[in-house]
Every structure is written in structure tokens, then in C-alpha cells.
Design a protein around this motif. Structure first.
Motif, PDB file in Angstrom:
ATOM      1  N   PRO A   1      31.331  37.828  42.706  1.00  0.00           N
ATOM      2  CA  PRO A   1      31.598  36.982  41.298  1.00  0.00           C
ATOM      3  C   PRO A   1      30.721  37.897  40.174  1.00  0.00           C
ATOM      4  O   PRO A   1      29.750  38.324  40.356  1.00  0.00           O
ATOM      5  N   VAL A   2      31.622  37.882  38.987  1.00  0.00           N
ATOM      6  CA  VAL A   2      30.729  38.809  37.880  1.00  0.00           C
ATOM      7  C   VAL A   2      30.625  37.945  36.966  1.00  0.00           C
ATOM      8  O   VAL A   2      31.561  36.829  36.389  1.00  0.00           O
TER       9      VAL A   2
ATOM     10  N   LEU B   1      29.225  28.757  45.768  1.00  0.00           N
ATOM     11  CA  LEU B   1      30.486  29.655  45.897  1.00  0.00           C
ATOM     12  C   LEU B   1      30.820  29.254  47.238  1.00  0.00           C
ATOM     13  O   LEU B   1      29.968  28.909  48.322  1.00  0.00           O
ATOM     14  N   VAL B   2      32.015  29.428  47.916  1.00  0.00           N
ATOM     15  CA  VAL B   2      32.472  28.843  48.958  1.00  0.00           C
ATOM     16  C   VAL B   2      33.599  29.921  49.349  1.00  0.00           C
ATOM     17  O   VAL B   2      34.249  30.463  48.381  1.00  0.00           O
TER      18      VAL B   2
ATOM     19  N   HIS C   1      40.349  34.142  48.699  1.00  0.00           N
ATOM     20  CA  HIS C   1      39.238  34.241  49.854  1.00  0.00           C
ATOM     21  C   HIS C   1      37.813  33.780  49.366  1.00  0.00           C
ATOM     22  O   HIS C   1      36.885  33.572  50.083  1.00  0.00           O
ATOM     23  N   MET C   2      37.730  33.336  47.842  1.00  0.00           N
ATOM     24  CA  MET C   2      36.547  33.174  47.490  1.00  0.00           C
ATOM     25  C   MET C   2      36.874  32.034  46.197  1.00  0.00           C
ATOM     26  O   MET C   2      37.640  32.178  45.498  1.00  0.00           O
ATOM     27  N   ALA C   3      35.925  30.767  46.153  1.00  0.00           N
ATOM     28  CA  ALA C   3      36.098  30.064  45.106  1.00  0.00           C
ATOM     29  C   ALA C   3      34.639  29.402  44.479  1.00  0.00           C
ATOM     30  O   ALA C   3      33.740  29.570  45.436  1.00  0.00           O
ATOM     31  N   MET C   4      34.489  29.410  43.174  1.00  0.00           N
ATOM     32  CA  MET C   4      33.412  29.056  42.687  1.00  0.00           C
ATOM     33  C   MET C   4      33.173  27.565  42.728  1.00  0.00           C
ATOM     34  O   MET C   4      34.115  26.718  42.517  1.00  0.00           O
ATOM     35  N   VAL C   5      32.227  26.901  43.013  1.00  0.00           N
ATOM     36  CA  VAL C   5      32.094  25.619  43.085  1.00  0.00           C
ATOM     37  C   VAL C   5      31.197  24.967  41.910  1.00  0.00           C
ATOM     38  O   VAL C   5      30.282  25.503  41.318  1.00  0.00           O
ATOM     39  N   VAL C   6      31.603  23.783  41.339  1.00  0.00           N
ATOM     40  CA  VAL C   6      31.133  23.097  40.294  1.00  0.00           C
ATOM     41  C   VAL C   6      30.906  21.835  40.327  1.00  0.00           C
ATOM     42  O   VAL C   6      31.248  21.072  41.287  1.00  0.00           O
TER      43      VAL C   6
END
Length: 284
Positions: free
Chosen positions: A102-103, A174-175, A160-165
Motif C-alpha cells: 500500500p502507498v 489490510l487483508v 490480491h490485497m484489500a485495505m480494511v476500514v
């Protein structure tokens, strides 16, 4: 003529067999526990293999799990600053070894995209281009999202990646696709995992070393010319076991322990096990 089964008698046999099969094995399953018992029985009778049993039980497990249960929390996330010099970014990526990051811009809450490591190589060839051009769109999911639904979204959107809120819209972790799969099939070996039982030690550009958690204490002693074990600690064979004993717990990423002029800082951990330490000499 009488020995030849009639058309109606020929149909009776398969219908009866199908009905018996359905009633015994395929009747509607009323509870989750009932289905798990059937899986267990099938495994015990070797009707399905051990790996198939683990996967079926894993699918049942994640059907009742949510993202918050497996996500990597914010303090343990590996993030990149969009304004970071390319040399510093390369050094960090080489040290950590993930395939995507993540950036953020200005503050860590402001995630502006996902950088694939392979895209960084493109940026290295054309550093005059703004890094934002190479970023992939970041996906955001709530902590309460069911893992089956998340897995379906990952597959559908090829993410392949998601930010969790959290419920307030703040980044809580993140997951990854791998995190979900590991709940089904068990731990997946990645670029940090080594087959060598004796462990490995690698030199890093900042003159520190990357050391596998399963490296033997004997090998550490020989490489760094130190003596880490005292008489009452000689039962610990690996450096990971020794440090966990000295700290009183299995350390998490970022934690460190100093011993005999060496600092062992956790670089990467997985499934409650330290995979890699960063080791550097301290003091005189």
C-alpha cells in the motif's frame, strides 16, 4: 420372455438405489455440525483424502469468519511513502520482500494505491515519471465483511490485497488473498520461507543481516563469533526459540531483543512464528 426384465422393472432398480444413496448420504443437512461430522466420517473411512478434508473444513470455517479476524492490523502493515526516494524504496522492498505494498501520501491513513514490486522496476527505468502512474487502485472493505464474500470479490476483480476500514471509515488493517486461502488450506510457503533446516543468514545493504528464525544457535554463534547460550539455556536449538524464551513471549514485527552485542529485530512473522530477524551489531 419371463426372464427378461420389463421396462418398468429395469427402472425400479436404479430409482431404489438412488433413493437409498440420497437418504443415507445426500439428504438435506440441517446443521453445520452435522455436515462437519459427515466430513469427519468420510475422512475416517478414507472416502476423501486428508487434504480434501482439511479444505472442506476450512471452507466451513471461513463461512462464519469476518475480515477483522484475519487482517494484518495497521501497526504491522508495511507501507510505502509516495514521496520516498527510489533508492530508499528499493532498499525497503528488498529487505521486506513482499510482492505488493500500500502507498500513502502525507499521512498513513491516506492510502492512494497499491504498488506492485514489478512496477517499481518500470519506475526505476523512467524515474522522471510520477510514481502515481504505476499505482493500482486500492480496494477498501469493512471489517465485518464475510470471508467467503471477500474471496469471491478477490476472484471476480482479480485483486490480491484489500485495505480494511472500521465503522468510522478509518484504516484498521489490510487483508490479502493469501490470508484467506491459508484459513482453508493451511500455511502457504512464500518468498520468505526456506527449505534448509539449518536456516539462512543474508547480508543487507545497511550492513545488518537477515536471519531465519529457525537458524540454529550454533550457526549464529559461529557466524557472528559470539556465545549466546548459557548453561541453563542449552536446550534451545534455534534462535527463534531462544529469543522467545528470553523475552517471555513470541515477539511481533518491530519488537527487538539485545543479547551479547547483537540486536534481533523481528522483520517478518507468520502464523505466530517469527520467520526472519534483522540482526545488527550494537555497542563497541
Amino acid at each position: 420372455m419371463n426372464d427378461i426384465p420389463s421396462k418398468s422393472r429395469q427402472k425400479t432398480v436404479p430409482k431404489k438405489w438412488t433413493k437409498q444413496l440420497y437418504e443415507k448420504w445426500l439428504s438435506p443437512i440441517k446443521t453445520r455440525e452435522h455436515f462437519l461430522k459427515l466430513i469427519s466420517k468420510a475422512g475416517a473411512k478414507q472416502l476423501i483424502g486428508a487434504e480434501s478434508q482439511i479444505m472442506l473444513e476450512g471452507v466451513m470455517k471461513i463461512s462464519q469468519m469476518h475480515v477483522a479476524e484475519i487482517m494484518i492490523p495497521t501497526p504491522k502493515m508495511d507501507l510505502l511513502d509516495v514521496d520516498m526516494p527510489i533508492e530508499e524504496m528499493l532498499e525497503k522492498i528488498i529487505d521486506i520482500g513482499h510482492s505488493r505494498y500500500p502507498v500513502y501520501e502525507n499521512e498513513k491513513e491516506n492510502i492512494i494505491g497499491i504498488l506492485m514490486t514489478k512496477d517499481l522496476l518500470k519506475w526505476q527505468r523512467a524515474p522522471e515519471i510520477n510514481l502515481k502512474v504505476f499505482l493500482r487502485t486500492a480496494v477498501f472493505v469493512p471489517e465485518t465483511k464475510n470471508l467467503i464474500d471477500l474471496l469471491r470479490d478477490f476472484k471476480k476483480n482479480r485483486n490480491h490485497m484489500a485495505m480494511v476500514v472500521d465503522e468510522f471509515g478509518r484504516i484498521s488493517g489490510l487483508v490479502t488473498f493469501e490470508d484467506v486461502l491459508e484459513e482453508i488450506v493451511g500455511e502457504i510457503e512464500d518468498e520468505f520461507d526456506e527449505d534448509d533446516d539449518q536456516g539462512e543468514i543474508y547480508s543487507l545493504v545497511d550492513k545488518s543481516f537477515r536471519v531465519a528464525g529457525h537458524t540454529t544457535v550454533e550457526k549464529i554463534n559461529h557466524f557472528f563469533q559470539v556465545q549466546l547460550l548459557s548453561n541453563d539455556e542449552e536446550e534451545f536449538e534455534t534462535i527463534g526459540g531462544l529469543i522467545a524464551h528470553l523475552m517471555g513471549h513470541v515477539p511481533s514485527k518491530g519488537e527487538h531483543h539485545d543479547i551479547n552485542g547483537l540486536r534481533f529485530e523481528v522483520m517478518h512473522s507468520k502464523s505466530g512464528v517469527v520467520k526472519w530477524y534483522r540482526v545488527k551489531k550494537i555497542g563497541n
